[in-house]
Scaffold this active site. Structure first.
Site, PDB file in Angstrom:
ATOM      1  N   ASP A  77      25.990 -38.089 -10.202  1.00  0.00           N
ATOM      2  CA  ASP A  77      25.145 -39.281 -10.334  1.00  0.00           C
ATOM      3  C   ASP A  77      23.750 -38.975  -9.799  1.00  0.00           C
ATOM      4  OD1 ASP A  77      23.883 -41.714 -10.284  1.00  0.00           O
ATOM      5  OD2 ASP A  77      25.284 -42.675  -8.891  1.00  0.00           O
ATOM      6  N   GLU A 156       8.200 -17.950   8.800  1.00  0.00           N
ATOM      7  CA  GLU A 156       8.649 -17.963  10.196  1.00  0.00           C
ATOM      8  C   GLU A 156       8.912 -19.421  10.581  1.00  0.00           C
ATOM      9  OE1 GLU A 156       5.657 -16.142  12.597  1.00  0.00           O
ATOM     10  OE2 GLU A 156       5.558 -14.330  11.381  1.00  0.00           O
ATOM     11  N   GLU A 158      10.039 -22.349  12.934  1.00  0.00           N
ATOM     12  CA  GLU A 158      10.265 -22.751  14.313  1.00  0.00           C
ATOM     13  C   GLU A 158      11.054 -24.056  14.316  1.00  0.00           C
ATOM     14  OE1 GLU A 158       6.078 -20.820  15.983  1.00  0.00           O
ATOM     15  OE2 GLU A 158       6.174 -22.937  15.410  1.00  0.00           O
ATOM     16  N   GLU A 242      10.515 -20.011  21.667  1.00  0.00           N
ATOM     17  CA  GLU A 242       9.119 -20.245  21.295  1.00  0.00           C
ATOM     18  C   GLU A 242       8.347 -20.915  22.443  1.00  0.00           C
ATOM     19  OE1 GLU A 242       6.438 -20.031  19.669  1.00  0.00           O
ATOM     20  OE2 GLU A 242       7.056 -18.616  18.121  1.00  0.00           O
ATOM     21  N   GLU A 250      12.624 -19.636  17.475  1.00  0.00           N
ATOM     22  CA  GLU A 250      12.264 -19.021  16.203  1.00  0.00           C
ATOM     23  C   GLU A 250      13.258 -17.915  15.895  1.00  0.00           C
ATOM     24  OE1 GLU A 250       8.667 -16.298  14.418  1.00  0.00           O
ATOM     25  OE2 GLU A 250       8.101 -18.133  15.479  1.00  0.00           O
ATOM     26  N   HIS A 299       4.874 -20.503   9.457  1.00  0.00           N
ATOM     27  CA  HIS A 299       3.860 -19.569   8.983  1.00  0.00           C
ATOM     28  C   HIS A 299       4.446 -18.762   7.832  1.00  0.00           C
ATOM     29  CE1 HIS A 299       2.733 -19.688  13.519  1.00  0.00           C
ATOM     30  NE2 HIS A 299       2.314 -20.760  12.886  1.00  0.00           N
ATOM     31  N   ARG A 370      -5.066 -16.292  15.447  1.00  0.00           N
ATOM     32  CA  ARG A 370      -4.043 -17.269  15.096  1.00  0.00           C
ATOM     33  C   ARG A 370      -4.585 -18.691  14.987  1.00  0.00           C
ATOM     34  NH1 ARG A 370       1.191 -14.878  15.957  1.00  0.00           N
ATOM     35  NH2 ARG A 370       0.906 -12.763  16.701  1.00  0.00           N
ATOM     36  N   GLU A 389      -0.883 -14.224   5.963  1.00  0.00           N
ATOM     37  CA  GLU A 389      -0.058 -15.215   6.652  1.00  0.00           C
ATOM     38  C   GLU A 389      -0.787 -16.554   6.586  1.00  0.00           C
ATOM     39  OE1 GLU A 389       1.438 -16.325  11.197  1.00  0.00           O
ATOM     40  OE2 GLU A 389       0.400 -14.440  10.796  1.00  0.00           O
ATOM     41  N   ARG A 391      -0.865 -20.212   7.736  1.00  0.00           N
ATOM     42  CA  ARG A 391      -0.278 -20.767   8.942  1.00  0.00           C
ATOM     43  C   ARG A 391      -0.172 -22.295   8.947  1.00  0.00           C
ATOM     44  NH1 ARG A 391       0.120 -17.486  13.215  1.00  0.00           N
ATOM     45  NH2 ARG A 391      -0.401 -19.097  14.739  1.00  0.00           N
TER      46      ARG A 391
END
Length: 501
Positions: A77, A156, A158, A242, A250, A299, A370, A389, A391
């Site tokens: 359904d 990655e 977390e 973390e 993580e 990330h 970062r 990467e 983020r």
């Protein structure tokens, strides 16, 4: 994220040397049936993803498992699934993908889980709102462009593991209450119920990265999660506590191709939640469950390959990146406001995307930094390691839609040779106000991200990857079911600010 995709062409065939286990996923319906016999399976569980990104399932018994199941599918359904069909068009089909079958490590009854695609039974075609279909179309579109043959993704994720969580809201009250024996707020608590007195060793705010036990109380649970994921065919590289207090964790998976990695994210969340529950705890991927400490991100490492060649590598380029890589970053940054509607898709996401707490709010690229939205990790100079990467995403995202949207933005950047701007290899938070004003930022609310998606979605609709129906359904669902419902309810802090006015 690992650095050599060519060494893992089959991410679900894992050697005993790599992790003291061996998982080989089947490739055909007959392989699945053989696996059922070999492992003495008693139940087959069919799993699929709703539009917001939660797994749904139902189980069938062995007489229902035959080769026709994988071609004809099995009905369900669709009107009862979030973001799917209306009541007058509810009949839908699930078509199991035999390549995704794994012996379910969560279930006590011997169970084989299979991830399914959703099919419209009238049209006998894949269902346009099936998130997994969107991801598969994105991979097909990549190949059609001739730019690359493969997109590798390594997210990655977390998440928090709490001892308990209580929440509720009705007409006259509203609250949430998070508890964790690791929480810095519990240094003065009488913990007689936990063995007597108070054992100290709490994680101080923003100091959870990486103290050893006894500060880190979740080492054994994370190890159990990692090994359980490997039993399900998801290769794990590393796990750790973390930054945040109160059980932020993580566990990093080895990269995989786009749709396969989205499958792995769904398995990852499933296993994390169920292993935590075995221990009387609760895992959450809500981005910002705690005030005044780091939130949970996702990330996303990405690279494009043509056969065995990493197209993001160039020995003479900035940070060893090619023009194609920088154009890909240009696409991510240009379309980031619209991307956030899929990559940071909850109202809670924007309590993470604020300056500080390592939040990647600034739409700039950098190597190592970062605080930038797009970063080039510099752990290795290997050509296979070159990747971007991104983020900004968080783990509340539907991985099929988020990964597909990022790929489409990057491809649009490549096709238009979009300049990402000069690298910003300084601490962005130390810039002068004049310098900071020149840096674009992500939207500050889900409402703003949805408005950006309305204004900028042509890049998603290329190749019919995201249909107009999917985009509009997503926007309507988020506004009516989430944004509007939050707007209607008083917030506890409003009482502190305004009750005495």
């Amino acid at each position: 994220m690992s650095t050599t995709p060519q060494a893992s062409a089959s991410p679900f065939a894992v050697s005993a040397e790599a992790g003291r286990f061996r998982v080989t996923r089947p490739g055909s319906a007959n392989d699945v049936i053989d696996l059922v016999r070999e492992k003495y399976i008693q139940i087959v569980d069919l799993k699929f993803t709703d539009l917001p990104g939660l797994w749904q399932h139902f189980s069938i018994t062995l007489p229902e498992v035959h080769p026709d199941l994988f071609d004809a599918g099995i009905g369900f359904d669709g009107s009862s699934i979030r973001g799917f069909q209306e009541i007058h068009e509810s009949d839908m089909l699930l078509r199991p993908d035999p390549a995704t079958a794994f012996v379910d490590p969560v279930c006590e009854t011997p169970t084989l889980s299979i991830i399914c695609d959703v099919v419209d039974p009238v049209l006998q075609q894949p269902y346009s709102r099936d998130p997994r279909y969107v991801a598969r179309k994105a991979e097909n579109y990549l190949r059609q462009t001739g730019i690359a043959t493969t997109c590798y993704v390594g997210p990655e994720l977390e998440f928090f593991i709490f001892d308990s969580i209580r929440f509720g809201q009705d007409q006259h009250c509203g609250f949430y209450y998070v508890e964790s024996s690791e929480g810095d707020w519990n240094t003065g608590r009488d913990e007689g119920a936990y063995g007597g007195g108070n054992l100290g060793y709490k994680q101080r705010y923003k100091e959870g990265y990486f103290p050893v036990p006894p500060h880190d109380t979740l080492q054994e649970i994370r190890s159990e999660i990692a090994l359980t994921l490997q039993q399900a065919g998801v290769q794990i590289e590393v796990h750790h506590h973390e930054v945040a207090t109160a059980g932020q964790n993580e566990i990093d998976m080895r990269f995989a191709t786009l749709t396969r990695m989205a499958d792995n994210v769904m398995i990852y969340k499933y296993v994390c939640k169920n292993v935590a529950r075995r221990h009387g705890k609760v895992a959450t991927f809500m981005p910002k469950p705690l005030f005044a400490d780091n939130a949970s991100g996702m990330h996303c490492h990405q690279s494009l390959w043509k056969d065995d060649e990493n197209l993001f590598y160039e020995a003479s380029g900035w940070a060893l990146t090619s023009d194609l890589c920088r154009w890909y970053i240009g696409g991510l940054l240009q379309h980031a406001p619209a991307l956030m509607a899929f990559c940071a898709p909850t109202t809670n996401s924007y309590k993470r995307l604020v300056p500080g707490y390592e939040a990647p709010v600034n739409l700039a690229m950098s190597q190592r930094n970062r605080s930038a939205a797009a970063r080039i990790p510099m752990y290795s100079n290997s050509p296979g390691a070159r990747r971007v990467e991104f983020r900004c995403p968080d783990p509340s995202a539907n991985p099929y839609l988020a990964f597909a949207a990022m790929l489409m933005a990057g491809l649009d950047g490549i096709e238009n040779r979009t300049d990402p701007g000069d690298p910003l290899d300084r601490n962005i938070y130390d810039l002068s106000p004049e310098e900071a004003r020149n840096i674009r930022q992500v939207p500050d609310s889900l409402d703003a991200a949805l408005a950006a998606l309305e204004a900028d979605n042509a890049f998603l609709r290329k190749g019919d990857v995201f249909t107009e129906d999917v985009i509009q359904t997503w926007i309507e669902y988020k506004r009516k079911r989430e944004i509007d419902s939050i707007k209607l309810r008083p917030h506890p802090w409003e009482f502190y600010l305004y009750f005495d006015t």
